[in-house]
Design an enzyme around this catalytic site. Structure first.
Site, mmCIF file in Angstrom:
data_model
loop_
_atom_site.group_PDB
_atom_site.id
_atom_site.type_symbol
_atom_site.label_atom_id
_atom_site.label_comp_id
_atom_site.label_asym_id
_atom_site.label_seq_id
_atom_site.Cartn_x
_atom_site.Cartn_y
_atom_site.Cartn_z
ATOM 1 C CG PHE A 56 -1.707 1.308 1.324
ATOM 2 C CD1 PHE A 56 -2.859 1.511 0.576
ATOM 3 C CD2 PHE A 56 -1.273 2.330 2.158
ATOM 4 C CE1 PHE A 56 -3.557 2.702 0.650
ATOM 5 C CE2 PHE A 56 -1.968 3.529 2.241
ATOM 6 C CZ PHE A 56 -3.117 3.706 1.483
ATOM 7 C CE LYS A 135 -43.505 -8.457 0.990
ATOM 8 N NZ LYS A 135 -42.722 -7.962 2.119
ATOM 9 N NE ARG A 156 -39.510 0.362 -1.106
ATOM 10 C CZ ARG A 156 -39.664 -0.612 -1.998
ATOM 11 N NH1 ARG A 156 -39.997 -0.324 -3.238
ATOM 12 N NH2 ARG A 156 -39.474 -1.878 -1.656
ATOM 13 C CD GLU A 196 -36.311 -6.444 0.906
ATOM 14 O OE1 GLU A 196 -37.001 -6.052 1.862
ATOM 15 O OE2 GLU A 196 -36.468 -6.040 -0.265
ATOM 16 C CB CYS A 433 -41.189 2.871 42.297
ATOM 17 S SG CYS A 433 -39.960 2.966 40.960
#
Length: 707
Positions: A56, A135, A156, A196, A433
């Site tokens: 690199f 689906k 979308r 999807e 509580c």
């Protein structure tokens, strides 16, 4: 990964003998810069380098030398001008789809499916060949490849415009950076493909196990966590989430032969040949009976798939017939989704425990033996309140029936009484509580819910309120999660949510969570301070939501902010004036008025104001008031707008977003499943608009929309 050394520019020039034109140099620079950025992305975001650091460094030195020899090539976003992983952040800018990204119509019964198939047969005059595919319960993603290289990934959105999530999409294992054409399927110059994004069930369970081990709350279900993971601002977080993708359609294609496929099945074969992921469970069938068999088969085997499914998508396979059948404003007529009913299962109710929420509400929840349902493991379910526990008749130790409504939310339906053995015991709501010991009581006579009245100092309410301030529906502050809320309160860095916007680096250094081993402020701490600063400029409606006023969610907050414009104006308004606002009403108006009568509530507002939190909205003068004086009703589901967004768009243009239809109504906007308001509009002769007509009405006013 870094390099500062440079190579002799003469050596670089010597390599350019055949490519010394200006265009050639620019192309050479672009290819080398793209390659460097690609390896930086793999290193800093995906944590999966494919070359050594030395390789690199040599590549980066070549780029630096090229720029030194030709300074005109250097750009501000060149890898040589950025540090490490800088620039790899998703900002969700708008991305316009090349072709509209439609939704699907749903059917839920064999009769509804048969009616759809009958319409297809009537239109084409014969039984169609269908493509049946699973689906997937995930989130939609659109990818654009230009000359085989990934150019953009987008959600979308409203079907026309989504959010740019390219960096996040690149981290998904199944999304190739480059496509490869074949002799049978040459690559088009531009390819828009739809798919999807999802979690495999095993990966989702591993993700949740890791979160629990870290003391963090697990995700509710794979679909929501997939959507949240795809929308991370930091793509490195997305990369760690092991998202997957399956392609299930095509958008825009630029190809010399036009749309080169006769059938959708052929298109899927091409996608697979190019290196894109497609489902192995797709089947070509002819006629309704064959479709019904596929639906029945997968209804019985839905848990044999590696991901969650909530139905079967049925598509007309022949492309020419698809074009003939066309589409509505929201969905193609040639495809439909058959949705499976919610699933039920039986399991043991081990205990009923209680949770104290941010407004003091004490909610019992079922603690159960984990059971697989709708593809995920469920061990907890809400029981709402003590009255609901009695109404359902459940006892601790019962075998209970649970259901995931919509395959998402676990619900206890009731006990299997015949399986009781006498060891079961009744649940008794606590009288005090469990967090602070304060006596519990209904907020007012007749309430089914009981609450902890110690709202100011109850530890449970405090941490829930601080956590709520950062929520996506409130200030949306990344870095201020549940763990951070607990850490800040336990270290006494803050006494309540009022102190959040005056936090300093020294404050955060008093917590272990934001302090490194070297005693310095962590990267997360620095990020939190930055995000708190940005949150001060959020719109007024988010401030209102963040205040934790009972009943005031985003819908009511938007309505109040739009009507009054400033927090001071809201405080000054009478209860009657508040109640008159569309979407508010008397219950919310009373809650708002009551909230501002409490001294410590007003102190929180004062602290935020002093810290620079914006307490008023500036009206957007660029939005034309095209709907001045018009009363408009929205009914049904719109593809491009949530109900709140549609109302906000109407109000911003001077209109009134009414809740009921009358003779004074100017227009009714009807989306999917519009209901009785649509019928009332027809009865009164009120003009009805579809979504496209609504969009034109917003842009141009009442002269141009067509119903």
């Amino acid at each position: 990964m870094s390099s500062k050394a440079t190579q002799d520019p003469e050596a670089v020039l010597a390599e350019q003998s055949d490519d010394a034109t200006e265009a050639g140099l620019r192309r050479q620079w672009q290819e080398l810069a793209d390659e460097v950025r690609d390896h930086q992305f793999r290193y800093y975001v995906r944590d999966a380098p494919i070359i050594t650091d030395a390789e690199f460094d040599a590549m980066l030195r070549r780029l630096e030398a090229l720029e030194e020899a030709h300074p005109e090539l250097r750009t501000p976003d060149s890898p040589t001008q950025l540090v490490g992983g800088a620039g790899f952040a998703t900002d969700f800018t708008a991305a316009e789809h090349l072709e509209r990204m439609l939704s699907l119509d749903n059917v839920f019964t064999p009769d509804e499916l048969a009616a759809w198939a009958a319409r297809i047969r009537t239109e084409i005059g014969a039984d169609a060949q269908y493509l049946c595919e699973l689906k997937i319960d995930g989130v939609a993603l659109s990818l654009v490849y230009r000359d085989g290289r990934l150019e953009r990934g987008a959600t979308r959105g409203d079907g026309r415009t989504g959010e740019d999530v390219t960096l996040n999409a690149r981290t998904i294992e199944d999304v190739p950076e480059k496509l490869t054409g074949t002799e049978e399927f040459p690559l088009p110059s531009v390819l828009e493909v739809r798919g999807e994004v999802f979690f495999r069930i095993a990966d989702f369970e591993d993700l949740n196990a890791g979160l629990v081990a870290e003391g963090k709350p697990p995700f509710a279900n794979p679909r929501n966590s997939a959507a949240g993971s795809l929308r991370q601002k930091n793509p490195a977080v997305t990369a760690r989430r092991r998202l997957r993708m399956i392609c299930h359609g095509l958008g825009h294609i630029e190809d010399a032969a036009g749309f080169p496929f006769r059938t959708l099945h052929d298109a899927y074969r091409a996608l697979q040949a190019w290196g894109l992921p497609v489902s192995p469970h797709t089947a070509q069938v002819t006629g309704l009976d064959a479709v019904t068999e596929r639906i029945a088969y997968w209804g019985e085997h839905r848990h044999d798939v590696e991901h969650e499914i909530d139905g079967v998508v049925v598509k007309v396979d022949e492309v020419a017939l698809q074009r003939r059948l066309g589409a509505t404003s929201r969905a193609p007529r040639w495809a439909v989704a058959y949705k499976y009913p919610p699933e039920e299962a039986q399991t043991k109710l081990l205990d009923i425990r209680v949770n104290v929420g941010r407004t003091g509400r004490v909610t019992p929840f079922a603690y159960m033996e984990p059971v697989k349902i709708a593809g995920s493991t469920v061990g907890l379910a809400t029981l709402h309140n003590g009255s609901e526990v009695k109404r359902k008749g459940v006892l601790i130790g019962d075998t209970v029936v649970i259901r995931k409504a919509g395959d998402v939310i676990p619900e206890v339906l009731g006990p299997v009484v015949d399986l009781r053995d006498g060891s079961e015991r009744e649940f008794v709501m606590p009288t005090h509580c469990p967090e602070c010991g304060t006596e519990l009581a209904p907020a007012k006579e007749g309430d089914a819910d009981i609450r902890c009245p110690n709202s100011r100092t109850c530890p449970a309410q405090l941490r829930e309120r601080v956590f709520h301030v950062a929520g996506r529906g409130a200030f949306d502050i990344e870095g201020l999660g549940y763990e951070a809320a607990i850490a800040l309160l336990q270290a006494r860095v803050i006494t309540d949510e009022g102190d959040l916007f005056t936090l300093t680096a020294d404050d955060l250094l008093r917590t272990d969570l934001f302090t490194t081993k070297a005693g310095e402020l962590s990267a997360n701490g620095k990020r939190l301070l930055t995000n708190l600063g940005k949150a001060k400029a959020q719109p007024l409606w988010r401030v209102l939501v963040a205040l934790s006023i009972r009943h005031v969610g985003p819908t009511a907050a938007r309505a109040l902010a739009t009507e009054f414009g400033s927090l001071d104006a809201i405080v000054a308004a009478s209860e009657e004036e508040l109640a008159a606002v569309e979407g508010v009403g008397p219950t919310i108006a009373a809650a708002v008025t009551d909230w501002f009568t409490v001294d410590w509530h007003r102190t929180i507002v004062d602290k935020w104001r002093a810290a620079g939190v914006r307490m008023a909205d500036e009206r957007d003068a660029s939005i034309e008031r095209t709907l001045d004086g018009l009363s408009i009703v929205v009914t049904g589901s719109l593809t491009g707008y949530s109900r709140d967004e549609a109302k906000e768009a109407i109000i911003a243009r001077g209109g009134k977003a009414a809740g009921s239809v009358s003779k004074k109504t100017a227009y009714v906007v009807a989306g999917d499943s519009p209901g009785s308001k649509y019928d009332k509009a027809i009865e009164l002769g009120v003009p009805v608009l579809d979504e496209d007509g609504f969009r034109r009405l917003l842009e141009n006013g009442p002269d141009t929309p067509d119903s």
